[in-house]
Design a protein around this motif. Structure first.
Motif, PDB file in Angstrom:
ATOM      1  N   ILE A   1      37.374  -9.653  -6.950  1.00 13.16           N
ATOM      2  CA  ILE A   1      36.356 -10.699  -7.099  1.00 13.16           C
ATOM      3  C   ILE A   1      35.629 -10.466  -8.408  1.00 13.16           C
ATOM      4  O   ILE A   1      35.164  -9.365  -8.686  1.00 13.16           O
ATOM      5  CB  ILE A   1      35.343 -10.672  -5.935  1.00 13.16           C
TER       6      ILE A   1
ATOM      7  N   VAL B   1      38.384 -15.107  -8.236  1.00 16.39           N
ATOM      8  CA  VAL B   1      39.164 -13.993  -7.713  1.00 16.39           C
ATOM      9  C   VAL B   1      40.520 -13.963  -8.402  1.00 16.39           C
ATOM     10  O   VAL B   1      41.152 -15.004  -8.594  1.00 16.39           O
ATOM     11  CB  VAL B   1      39.316 -14.062  -6.172  1.00 16.39           C
TER      12      VAL B   1
ATOM     13  N   TRP C   1      31.784 -20.901 -14.525  1.00 10.89           N
ATOM     14  CA  TRP C   1      30.736 -19.957 -14.174  1.00 10.89           C
ATOM     15  C   TRP C   1      29.377 -20.476 -14.642  1.00 10.89           C
ATOM     16  O   TRP C   1      28.390 -20.409 -13.908  1.00 10.89           O
ATOM     17  CB  TRP C   1      31.008 -18.570 -14.721  1.00 10.89           C
TER      18      TRP C   1
ATOM     19  N   THR D   1      35.801 -22.163  -3.643  1.00 12.53           N
ATOM     20  CA  THR D   1      34.588 -22.571  -2.949  1.00 12.53           C
ATOM     21  C   THR D   1      34.898 -22.658  -1.459  1.00 12.53           C
ATOM     22  O   THR D   1      35.916 -23.241  -1.088  1.00 12.53           O
ATOM     23  CB  THR D   1      34.092 -23.942  -3.445  1.00 12.53           C
TER      24      THR D   1
ATOM     25  N   GLU E   1      28.560 -10.097 -10.100  1.00 15.11           N
ATOM     26  CA  GLU E   1      29.945  -9.895 -10.506  1.00 15.11           C
ATOM     27  C   GLU E   1      30.391  -8.538  -9.984  1.00 15.11           C
ATOM     28  O   GLU E   1      29.694  -7.544 -10.164  1.00 15.11           O
ATOM     29  CB  GLU E   1      30.061  -9.953 -12.030  1.00 15.11           C
TER      30      GLU E   1
ATOM     31  N   TYR F   1      30.341 -14.389  -8.769  1.00 14.91           N
ATOM     32  CA  TYR F   1      30.163 -15.123  -7.511  1.00 14.91           C
ATOM     33  C   TYR F   1      28.717 -15.569  -7.369  1.00 14.91           C
ATOM     34  O   TYR F   1      27.806 -14.998  -7.981  1.00 14.91           O
ATOM     35  CB  TYR F   1      30.547 -14.250  -6.304  1.00 14.91           C
TER      36      TYR F   1
ATOM     37  N   ILE G   1      26.435 -16.819  -3.835  1.00 15.54           N
ATOM     38  CA  ILE G   1      26.400 -17.139  -2.405  1.00 15.54           C
ATOM     39  C   ILE G   1      25.171 -18.004  -2.160  1.00 15.54           C
ATOM     40  O   ILE G   1      24.040 -17.593  -2.407  1.00 15.54           O
ATOM     41  CB  ILE G   1      26.317 -15.858  -1.543  1.00 15.54           C
TER      42      ILE G   1
ATOM     43  N   GLY H   1      34.534  -7.166  -1.353  1.00 11.95           N
ATOM     44  CA  GLY H   1      34.984  -7.327  -2.740  1.00 11.95           C
ATOM     45  C   GLY H   1      35.345  -6.014  -3.403  1.00 11.95           C
ATOM     46  O   GLY H   1      36.350  -5.925  -4.101  1.00 11.95           O
TER      47      GLY H   1
ATOM     48  N   PHE I   1      29.806 -20.712  -0.750  1.00 13.22           N
ATOM     49  CA  PHE I   1      29.855 -19.765  -1.860  1.00 13.22           C
ATOM     50  C   PHE I   1      30.894 -20.217  -2.866  1.00 13.22           C
ATOM     51  O   PHE I   1      31.826 -20.952  -2.559  1.00 13.22           O
ATOM     52  CB  PHE I   1      30.111 -18.317  -1.413  1.00 13.22           C
ATOM     53  N   HIS I   2      30.690 -19.776  -4.104  1.00 13.67           N
ATOM     54  CA  HIS I   2      31.645 -19.958  -5.191  1.00 13.67           C
ATOM     55  C   HIS I   2      32.002 -18.561  -5.673  1.00 13.67           C
ATOM     56  O   HIS I   2      31.128 -17.689  -5.781  1.00 13.67           O
ATOM     57  CB  HIS I   2      31.027 -20.714  -6.369  1.00 13.67           C
ATOM     58  N   LEU I   3      33.263 -18.353  -5.986  1.00 14.73           N
ATOM     59  CA  LEU I   3      33.671 -17.074  -6.556  1.00 14.73           C
ATOM     60  C   LEU I   3      34.912 -17.254  -7.397  1.00 14.73           C
ATOM     61  O   LEU I   3      35.624 -18.250  -7.291  1.00 14.73           O
ATOM     62  CB  LEU I   3      33.907 -16.029  -5.458  1.00 14.73           C
TER      63      LEU I   3
ATOM     64  N   ARG J   1      26.693 -20.877 -11.526  1.00 17.02           N
ATOM     65  CA  ARG J   1      25.581 -19.922 -11.438  1.00 17.02           C
ATOM     66  C   ARG J   1      24.233 -20.622 -11.396  1.00 17.02           C
ATOM     67  O   ARG J   1      23.233 -20.048 -10.979  1.00 17.02           O
ATOM     68  CB  ARG J   1      25.638 -18.904 -12.572  1.00 17.02           C
TER      69      ARG J   1
END
Length: 159
Positions: A59, A73, A126, A26, A150, A62, A64, A49, A69-71, A130
């Motif tokens: 990545i 990786v 996730w 994050t 994704e 994710y 945004i 990405g 943002f959250h992702l 999301r």
């Protein structure tokens, strides 16, 4: 601490850390400014990405949000460290922001990361993140948020 206990803990760590670990990350904008949920930032993020595999980073899912943002990786720790990769991602997005006249600071100095330890952890996190656009009141269903997706299908492997 006895040597036997120490050996058990070290053995456990050997099973948990994989060559390409998956991180949940994050990052937040400076002063929580709403800078990120734009088509230009999203396109830049997607290009970054998609090119990441050449540098040892993939990545997965994710989302945004306007101010963070959250992702997920996966990184090849033989090619790139997570901190260096995050610095590059933030710099790439900052270039787009500067080109549209957005003044610095764009980012908080640090970021949050969590090393995933199981497939359940990935899907649980996730499922939680999301829903951010729904909880924020931007959309009624997460899949309607245009800045969610994704890039690579990541899979946790224990060894």
């Amino acid at each position: 601490m006895s040597a036997e206990i120490r050996k058990q803990r070290l053995h456990r760590l050997d099973r948990l850390f994989v060559r390409s670990p998956i991180y949940f990350v994050t990052a937040c904008t400076g002063h929580w400014r709403a800078l990120l949920a734009t088509a230009g930032v999203h396109e830049t993020f997607l290009r970054f990405g998609q090119d990441g595999s050449t540098h040892g980073a993939w990545i997965g899912a994710y989302v945004i949000m306007p101010d963070h943002f959250h992702l997920f990786v996966a990184t090849d720790d033989q090619k790139i460290a997570l901190a260096a990769w995050m610095k590059s991602l933030k710099n790439t997005i900052s270039k787009v922001l500067r080109s549209t006249g957005v003044a610095s600071p764009h980012w908080q100095k640090t970021f949050f990361d969590h090393l995933l330890r199981s497939d359940d952890s990935y899907s649980q996190k996730w499922n939680y993140v999301r829903e951010n656009p729904v909880w924020a009141g931007f959309v009624k269903k997460a899949e309607d948020w245009p800045y969610l997706g994704e890039i690579f299908a990541l899979e946790y492997r224990s060894g």
